[in-house]
Design a protein around this motif. Structure first.
Motif, PDB file in Angstrom:
ATOM      1  N   ALA A 168       0.878  -1.050   0.060  1.00  0.00           N
ATOM      2  CA  ALA A 168      -0.086  -0.093   0.011  1.00  0.00           C
ATOM      3  C   ALA A 168       0.931   1.167   0.063  1.00  0.00           C
ATOM      4  O   ALA A 168       0.587   2.314  -0.588  1.00  0.00           O
ATOM      5  N   ALA A 169       1.881   1.512   0.881  1.00  0.00           N
ATOM      6  CA  ALA A 169       2.615   2.387   0.787  1.00  0.00           C
ATOM      7  C   ALA A 169       3.485   2.308  -0.726  1.00  0.00           C
ATOM      8  O   ALA A 169       3.481   3.704  -1.239  1.00  0.00           O
ATOM      9  N   PHE A 170       3.739   1.636  -1.308  1.00  0.00           N
ATOM     10  CA  PHE A 170       4.376   1.596  -2.617  1.00  0.00           C
ATOM     11  C   PHE A 170       3.109   2.346  -3.515  1.00  0.00           C
ATOM     12  O   PHE A 170       3.723   3.358  -4.353  1.00  0.00           O
ATOM     13  N   LEU A 171       2.171   1.730  -3.574  1.00  0.00           N
ATOM     14  CA  LEU A 171       0.905   2.170  -4.289  1.00  0.00           C
ATOM     15  C   LEU A 171       0.615   3.787  -4.238  1.00  0.00           C
ATOM     16  O   LEU A 171       0.724   4.532  -5.118  1.00  0.00           O
ATOM     17  N   LEU A 172       0.827   4.126  -2.733  1.00  0.00           N
ATOM     18  CA  LEU A 172       0.585   5.762  -2.651  1.00  0.00           C
ATOM     19  C   LEU A 172       1.832   6.218  -2.930  1.00  0.00           C
ATOM     20  O   LEU A 172       1.481   7.488  -3.445  1.00  0.00           O
ATOM     21  N   GLU A 173       2.803   5.939  -2.791  1.00  0.00           N
ATOM     22  CA  GLU A 173       4.159   6.650  -3.310  1.00  0.00           C
ATOM     23  C   GLU A 173       3.715   6.894  -4.928  1.00  0.00           C
ATOM     24  O   GLU A 173       4.227   8.047  -5.280  1.00  0.00           O
ATOM     25  N   VAL A 174       3.799   5.881  -5.637  1.00  0.00           N
ATOM     26  CA  VAL A 174       3.510   6.208  -7.140  1.00  0.00           C
ATOM     27  C   VAL A 174       2.405   6.939  -7.433  1.00  0.00           C
ATOM     28  O   VAL A 174       2.493   7.887  -8.260  1.00  0.00           O
ATOM     29  N   LEU A 175       1.438   6.775  -6.780  1.00  0.00           N
ATOM     30  CA  LEU A 175       0.104   7.751  -7.245  1.00  0.00           C
ATOM     31  C   LEU A 175       0.493   9.056  -6.729  1.00  0.00           C
ATOM     32  O   LEU A 175       0.112  10.228  -7.696  1.00  0.00           O
ATOM     33  N   SER A 176       1.138   9.341  -5.722  1.00  0.00           N
ATOM     34  CA  SER A 176       1.298  10.719  -5.395  1.00  0.00           C
ATOM     35  C   SER A 176       2.370  11.418  -6.483  1.00  0.00           C
ATOM     36  O   SER A 176       2.193  12.616  -6.641  1.00  0.00           O
ATOM     37  N   GLU A 177       3.609  10.618  -6.575  1.00  0.00           N
ATOM     38  CA  GLU A 177       4.591  11.215  -7.731  1.00  0.00           C
ATOM     39  C   GLU A 177       3.993  11.336  -9.076  1.00  0.00           C
ATOM     40  O   GLU A 177       4.262  12.398  -9.714  1.00  0.00           O
ATOM     41  N   ALA A 178       3.008  10.606  -9.433  1.00  0.00           N
ATOM     42  CA  ALA A 178       2.191  10.611 -10.569  1.00  0.00           C
ATOM     43  C   ALA A 178       1.102  11.746 -10.730  1.00  0.00           C
ATOM     44  O   ALA A 178       0.317  11.892 -11.494  1.00  0.00           O
ATOM     45  N   GLU A 179       1.121  12.383  -9.327  1.00  0.00           N
ATOM     46  CA  GLU A 179       0.184  13.315  -9.080  1.00  0.00           C
ATOM     47  C   GLU A 179      -1.586  12.834  -9.633  1.00  0.00           C
ATOM     48  O   GLU A 179      -2.136  13.412 -10.223  1.00  0.00           O
ATOM     49  N   ALA A 180      -1.520  11.551  -9.180  1.00  0.00           N
ATOM     50  CA  ALA A 180      -2.868  10.914  -9.721  1.00  0.00           C
ATOM     51  C   ALA A 180      -3.954  11.011  -8.690  1.00  0.00           C
ATOM     52  O   ALA A 180      -5.110  10.694  -8.818  1.00  0.00           O
ATOM     53  N   LEU A 181      -3.469  11.592  -7.390  1.00  0.00           N
ATOM     54  CA  LEU A 181      -4.535  11.753  -6.245  1.00  0.00           C
ATOM     55  C   LEU A 181      -4.895  13.146  -6.202  1.00  0.00           C
ATOM     56  O   LEU A 181      -3.724  14.007  -6.165  1.00  0.00           O
ATOM     57  N   HIS A 182      -6.029  13.655  -5.883  1.00  0.00           N
ATOM     58  CA  HIS A 182      -6.238  14.983  -5.774  1.00  0.00           C
ATOM     59  C   HIS A 182      -7.318  15.071  -4.622  1.00  0.00           C
ATOM     60  O   HIS A 182      -8.173  14.182  -4.348  1.00  0.00           O
ATOM     61  N   HIS A 183      -7.038  16.275  -4.010  1.00  0.00           N
ATOM     62  CA  HIS A 183      -8.152  16.466  -2.837  1.00  0.00           C
ATOM     63  C   HIS A 183      -9.478  16.384  -3.213  1.00  0.00           C
ATOM     64  O   HIS A 183      -9.948  16.765  -4.283  1.00  0.00           O
ATOM     65  N   GLY A 184     -10.401  15.710  -2.409  1.00  0.00           N
ATOM     66  CA  GLY A 184     -11.818  15.578  -2.651  1.00  0.00           C
ATOM     67  C   GLY A 184     -12.179  14.560  -3.634  1.00  0.00           C
ATOM     68  O   GLY A 184     -13.496  14.192  -3.736  1.00  0.00           O
ATOM     69  N   GLN A 185     -11.413  13.632  -4.051  1.00  0.00           N
ATOM     70  CA  GLN A 185     -11.533  12.648  -5.004  1.00  0.00           C
ATOM     71  C   GLN A 185     -11.965  11.478  -4.162  1.00  0.00           C
ATOM     72  O   GLN A 185     -11.478  11.235  -3.076  1.00  0.00           O
ATOM     73  N   ARG A 186     -13.016  10.652  -4.934  1.00  0.00           N
ATOM     74  CA  ARG A 186     -13.270   9.281  -4.275  1.00  0.00           C
ATOM     75  C   ARG A 186     -12.243   8.252  -4.893  1.00  0.00           C
ATOM     76  O   ARG A 186     -12.370   8.024  -6.084  1.00  0.00           O
ATOM     77  N   VAL A 187     -11.500   7.199  -4.011  1.00  0.00           N
ATOM     78  CA  VAL A 187     -10.851   6.299  -4.517  1.00  0.00           C
ATOM     79  C   VAL A 187     -11.264   4.842  -4.080  1.00  0.00           C
ATOM     80  O   VAL A 187     -11.855   4.780  -2.948  1.00  0.00           O
ATOM     81  N   TRP A 188     -11.520   4.051  -4.845  1.00  0.00           N
ATOM     82  CA  TRP A 188     -11.903   2.539  -4.612  1.00  0.00           C
ATOM     83  C   TRP A 188     -10.556   1.876  -4.587  1.00  0.00           C
ATOM     84  O   TRP A 188      -9.826   1.790  -5.587  1.00  0.00           O
ATOM     85  N   ASP A 189     -10.511   1.251  -3.458  1.00  0.00           N
ATOM     86  CA  ASP A 189      -9.232   0.478  -3.015  1.00  0.00           C
ATOM     87  C   ASP A 189      -9.744  -0.877  -3.336  1.00  0.00           C
ATOM     88  O   ASP A 189     -10.603  -1.463  -2.540  1.00  0.00           O
TER      89      ASP A 189
END
Length: 189
Positions: A168-189
């Motif tokens: 999960a840490a690796f996934l969050l790292e990659v998504l953060s670096e790719a700027e794929a996560l933005h405030h207010g988004q809904r994310v399905w894990d």
């Protein structure tokens, strides 16, 4: 009460026996749902959920294959759920993998039941039959922990115990670096 072995439980049940299959894997649940025939619909109930959704004292028999590849906390949660789900006179059949701590987990099974025995060993697996579950309390509440992405919570036995698991840490790292996560988004894990 299995990760991927629920379809085995369905087919091994005696004729005309009611079987509730709790699958904690969405993929296994979907595969079992698609394979579910109308002839068994009144005897077999497929459930997708966690070990926390087990109805206490509701079953005569529990079949469990704790996923030891996910760590001690997960195995402990599965054995706790197996004991909790049984009536006082109930029995559990527990499948353990030799290469993933079967000897240690066999001791844990014995701690949850008045009587337990190894009834078979084959191909790197150990099958235990246990009777008379000891009373168990509720499972532990979620544990809070800090991560570089803020405070999080996880139940012990749900992948990580009091920390973010490496995947999960690796996934969050990659998504953060790719700027794929933005405030207010809904994310399905």
């Amino acid at each position: 009460l299995t990760q991927t072995h629920g379809w085995i439980a369905r087919r091994a049940a005696p004729p005309a026996s009611a079987v509730d299959v709790l699958l904690t894997s969405a993929l296994s649940h979907e595969a079992a749902r698609r394979d579910h025939t109308h002839a068994e619909a009144d005897l077999v109930t497929l459930q997708l959920g966690s070990v926390r959704t087990v109805t206490p004292g509701a079953y005569d028999t529990v079949w469990a294959a704790p996923p030891a590849d996910r760590g001690n906390a997960v195995v402990a949660a599965h054995l706790h759920a197996a004991a909790a789900a049984l009536r006082p006179s109930g029995e559990a059949w527990v499948l353990l993998e030799e290469a993933r701590g079967a000897k240690r987990y066999e001791r844990w099974v014995r701690e949850h039941f008045r009587y337990a025995e190894v009834v078979g060993k084959r191909a790197g697996f150990r099958m235990l039959r246990a009777e008379g579950p000891h009373p168990v309390g509720p499972l532990e509440p979620p544990q809070a922990f800090d991560t570089p992405w803020g405070a999080m919570q996880a139940y012990p036995g749900a992948w990580s115990a009091g920390k973010l698991d490496p995947g999960a840490a690796f996934l969050l790292e990659v998504l953060s670096e790719a700027e794929a996560l933005h405030h207010g988004q809904r994310v399905w894990d």
